[in-house]
Design a protein around this motif. Structure first.
Motif, PDB file in Angstrom:
ATOM      1  N   THR A 187       0.833  -1.206   0.000  1.00 48.76           N
ATOM      2  CA  THR A 187       0.000   0.000   0.000  1.00 48.76           C
ATOM      3  C   THR A 187       0.866   1.254   0.000  1.00 48.76           C
ATOM      4  OG1 THR A 187      -1.780  -1.142   1.185  1.00 48.76           O
ATOM      5  CG2 THR A 187      -1.796   1.273   1.240  1.00 48.76           C
ATOM      6  N   LEU A 188       1.923   1.244   0.811  1.00 48.78           N
ATOM      7  CA  LEU A 188       2.833   2.387   0.842  1.00 48.78           C
ATOM      8  C   LEU A 188       3.594   2.527  -0.475  1.00 48.78           C
ATOM      9  CD1 LEU A 188       4.300   2.090   4.459  1.00 48.78           C
ATOM     10  CD2 LEU A 188       2.598   3.721   3.623  1.00 48.78           C
ATOM     11  N   VAL A 189       4.008   1.399  -1.044  1.00 48.11           N
ATOM     12  CA  VAL A 189       4.739   1.439  -2.314  1.00 48.11           C
ATOM     13  C   VAL A 189       3.864   2.017  -3.425  1.00 48.11           C
ATOM     14  CG1 VAL A 189       5.741   0.004  -4.138  1.00 48.11           C
ATOM     15  CG2 VAL A 189       6.340  -0.417  -1.746  1.00 48.11           C
ATOM     16  N   LEU A 190       2.640   1.521  -3.524  1.00 49.62           N
ATOM     17  CA  LEU A 190       1.737   2.021  -4.566  1.00 49.62           C
ATOM     18  C   LEU A 190       1.350   3.477  -4.308  1.00 49.62           C
ATOM     19  CD1 LEU A 190      -0.540  -1.114  -5.070  1.00 49.62           C
ATOM     20  CD2 LEU A 190       1.371  -0.340  -6.487  1.00 49.62           C
ATOM     21  N   GLY A 191       1.256   3.842  -3.027  1.00 49.36           N
ATOM     22  CA  GLY A 191       1.009   5.248  -2.711  1.00 49.36           C
ATOM     23  C   GLY A 191       2.159   6.129  -3.172  1.00 49.36           C
ATOM     24  N   GLY A 192       3.389   5.635  -2.989  1.00 44.35           N
ATOM     25  CA  GLY A 192       4.553   6.368  -3.477  1.00 44.35           C
ATOM     26  C   GLY A 192       4.553   6.488  -4.989  1.00 44.35           C
ATOM     27  N   MET A 193       4.137   5.424  -5.673  1.00 44.71           N
ATOM     28  CA  MET A 193       4.042   5.469  -7.136  1.00 44.71           C
ATOM     29  C   MET A 193       3.030   6.515  -7.583  1.00 44.71           C
ATOM     30  SD  MET A 193       6.068   3.265  -8.707  1.00 44.71           S
ATOM     31  CE  MET A 193       5.215   2.980 -10.260  1.00 44.71           C
ATOM     32  N   PHE A 194       1.932   6.607  -6.855  1.00 44.32           N
ATOM     33  CA  PHE A 194       0.898   7.588  -7.198  1.00 44.32           C
ATOM     34  C   PHE A 194       1.438   9.007  -7.046  1.00 44.32           C
ATOM     35  CE2 PHE A 194      -2.545  10.418  -5.852  1.00 44.32           C
ATOM     36  CZ  PHE A 194      -3.425  10.271  -6.911  1.00 44.32           C
ATOM     37  N   ILE A 195       2.159   9.250  -5.950  1.00 43.60           N
ATOM     38  CA  ILE A 195       2.717  10.587  -5.724  1.00 43.60           C
ATOM     39  C   ILE A 195       3.755  10.919  -6.795  1.00 43.60           C
ATOM     40  CG2 ILE A 195       4.010  12.026  -4.111  1.00 43.60           C
ATOM     41  CD1 ILE A 195       2.866  10.308  -1.844  1.00 43.60           C
ATOM     42  N   ALA A 196       4.609   9.950  -7.112  1.00 44.14           N
ATOM     43  CA  ALA A 196       5.676  10.191  -8.088  1.00 44.14           C
ATOM     44  C   ALA A 196       5.116  10.504  -9.469  1.00 44.14           C
ATOM     45  CB  ALA A 196       6.603   8.980  -8.163  1.00 44.14           C
ATOM     46  N   ALA A 197       3.967   9.915  -9.799  1.00 42.09           N
ATOM     47  CA  ALA A 197       3.392  10.110 -11.131  1.00 42.09           C
ATOM     48  C   ALA A 197       3.087  11.572 -11.415  1.00 42.09           C
ATOM     49  CB  ALA A 197       2.122   9.271 -11.278  1.00 42.09           C
ATOM     50  N   TRP A 198       2.779  12.345 -10.380  1.00 41.41           N
ATOM     51  CA  TRP A 198       2.476  13.762 -10.586  1.00 41.41           C
ATOM     52  C   TRP A 198       3.703  14.524 -11.059  1.00 41.41           C
ATOM     53  CZ3 TRP A 198      -2.298  15.711 -10.660  1.00 41.41           C
ATOM     54  CH2 TRP A 198      -3.312  14.944 -10.088  1.00 41.41           C
ATOM     55  N   SER A 199       4.867  13.954 -10.849  1.00 38.29           N
ATOM     56  CA  SER A 199       6.096  14.608 -11.298  1.00 38.29           C
ATOM     57  C   SER A 199       6.644  13.961 -12.562  1.00 38.29           C
ATOM     58  CB  SER A 199       7.156  14.547 -10.190  1.00 38.29           C
ATOM     59  OG  SER A 199       6.715  15.203  -9.024  1.00 38.29           O
ATOM     60  N   THR A 200       6.738  12.631 -12.551  1.00 38.06           N
ATOM     61  CA  THR A 200       7.439  11.942 -13.632  1.00 38.06           C
ATOM     62  C   THR A 200       6.682  11.955 -14.956  1.00 38.06           C
ATOM     63  OG1 THR A 200       6.481   9.841 -12.875  1.00 38.06           O
ATOM     64  CG2 THR A 200       8.668  10.406 -12.061  1.00 38.06           C
ATOM     65  N   TYR A 201       5.381  12.145 -14.932  1.00 39.10           N
ATOM     66  CA  TYR A 201       4.618  12.141 -16.182  1.00 39.10           C
ATOM     67  C   TYR A 201       4.497  13.538 -16.792  1.00 39.10           C
ATOM     68  CZ  TYR A 201       3.022   7.517 -14.583  1.00 39.10           C
ATOM     69  OH  TYR A 201       2.968   6.225 -14.146  1.00 39.10           O
ATOM     70  N   GLY A 202       5.064  14.529 -16.126  1.00 40.32           N
ATOM     71  CA  GLY A 202       4.855  15.910 -16.549  1.00 40.32           C
ATOM     72  C   GLY A 202       5.424  16.257 -17.911  1.00 40.32           C
ATOM     73  N   PHE A 203       6.418  15.501 -18.385  1.00 41.27           N
ATOM     74  CA  PHE A 203       7.042  15.869 -19.656  1.00 41.27           C
ATOM     75  C   PHE A 203       6.135  15.604 -20.853  1.00 41.27           C
ATOM     76  CE2 PHE A 203       8.045  11.425 -19.233  1.00 41.27           C
ATOM     77  CZ  PHE A 203       8.080  10.928 -20.524  1.00 41.27           C
ATOM     78  N   GLU A 204       4.935  15.081 -20.605  1.00 40.69           N
ATOM     79  CA  GLU A 204       3.973  14.928 -21.698  1.00 40.69           C
ATOM     80  C   GLU A 204       3.594  16.283 -22.298  1.00 40.69           C
ATOM     81  OE1 GLU A 204      -0.411  15.024 -19.657  1.00 40.69           O
ATOM     82  OE2 GLU A 204       0.722  13.175 -19.403  1.00 40.69           O
ATOM     83  N   THR A 205       3.931  17.364 -21.592  1.00 44.89           N
ATOM     84  CA  THR A 205       3.655  18.699 -22.131  1.00 44.89           C
ATOM     85  C   THR A 205       4.391  18.940 -23.446  1.00 44.89           C
ATOM     86  OG1 THR A 205       5.457  19.584 -20.775  1.00 44.89           O
ATOM     87  CG2 THR A 205       3.237  19.725 -19.873  1.00 44.89           C
TER      88      THR A 205
END
Length: 321
Positions: free
Chosen positions: A267-285
């Motif tokens: 649960t903590l690992v997947l929560g960390g993945m969710f938080i990281a996605a807000w940063s790591t996916y940003g280059f789609e701009t």
């Protein structure tokens, strides 16, 4: 005569100008790696020794997604707006209400990045211009305070000396209020952040070409320090590999005790993945400007591919070191 008059009365077609190539979009996206600073502490507190792996896996997922974005963008060379527009186009055949709603929801979810980014930048500016001094039990100021106030505990003396030496701008507040679980204040951070946001708006209001030219230099100011932070510890051998052991989730968020690969850990690992996605996916701009590329057939792929490589490098290096 009437034909000429009609032609003169018809307004010129309004459309975006193809002024940039993939390099312009790359520089616009070059600010994305700084998003690692938004949540590097939160992910470390949530996942512990696994933090660098969370960033790595999340960035790899984002990079693989970029090929899908590039493929879809190639289907709509005359549309700008990126993933939100492509999603709306897919919804259009099913519902003319959901299509625009999906665009609104996409950008509504990303909008907090503006306020968070400006707030963090404002905090960095304040720390640089008006830092809060740090004292210890042996600091002359603390020793003098204890001597003048007999019986004062060292911790209390440090707190008192720190409060007295803190610049007034760090504690100044024009107005504050609490509304349920949310509290907000109009302080120095707010006003500096507001100025930064207005400056960003003024730059972007000039158009994508002007924005890309300015962002080139801002991007370099971001990329170079992050490369130094990520590369120098590896070269000088200053990495403490004990910080990566044991590779298990935490027993609880923000607790130092290691846990195990059970439901709570995942649960903590997947929560960390969710938080990281807000940063790591940003280059789609990088694909948001397809209809403004000089050659969308090649510029679209190059823009998101090279932006993804840059983000992968920095999003992996900085959390690791």
């Amino acid at each position: 005569m009437s034909t000429i008059s009609t032609a003169l009365e018809q307004p010129a077609e309004s459309k975006l100008l193809r002024h940039i190539d993939w390099r312009g979009a790359f520089w616009v996206a070059s600010g994305v790696p700084a998003l690692v600073l938004f949540s590097i502490g939160g992910i470390a507190g949530t996942t512990g020794t696994l933090a660098f792996l969370i960033w790595t896996v999340s960035m790899i997922m984002g990079f693989l997604q970029s090929f899908t974005y590039a493929e879809i963008a190639g289907l709509f060379p005359n549309k700008s707006g990126g993933a939100s527009i492509y999603g709306a186009t897919a919804w259009l055949r099913y519902s003319k209400f959901i299509a625009p709603l999906s665009v609104w929801c996409n950008w509504f979810a990303w909008s907090p990045v503006l306020s968070l980014g400006c707030s963090i930048a404002a905090a960095y500016i304040l720390n640089a211009l008006a830092p809060i001094p740090v004292f210890s039990e042996t600091s002359p100021e603390v020793v003098a305070y204890i001597a003048a106030h007999a019986g004062t505990a060292p911790a209390d003396a440090i707190a008192a000396v720190t409060a007295a030496a803190t610049p007034a701008i760090r504690t100044w507040t024009l107005w504050g209020h609490t509304l349920g679980p949310v509290s907000f204040t109009l302080n120095a951070t707010f006003f500096i952040g507001a100025v930064l946001m207005l400056v960003i708006f003024a730059i972007q209001h000039r158009g994508i070409l002007g924005t890309a030219n300015v962002q080139k230099y801002i991007g370099l100011l971001v990329i170079i320090p992050m490369l130094i932070v990520g590369v120098v510890p590896i070269i000088t051998g200053q990495i403490d590999y004990a910080n990566f052991s044991p590779l298990v989730p935490l027993a609880a968020a923000y607790a130092p005790d290691p846990g195990s690969w059970n439901i709570a850990g995942w649960t903590l690992v997947l929560g960390g993945m969710f938080i990281a996605a807000w940063s790591t996916y940003g280059f789609e701009t990088a694909v948001c400007y397809t209809s403004e590329f000089k050659n969308p057939g090649t510029d679209t792929f190059k823009a998101i591919f090279y932006s993804g490589l840059l983000c992968m490098l920095l999003f992996i290096l900085v959390p690791f070191t």
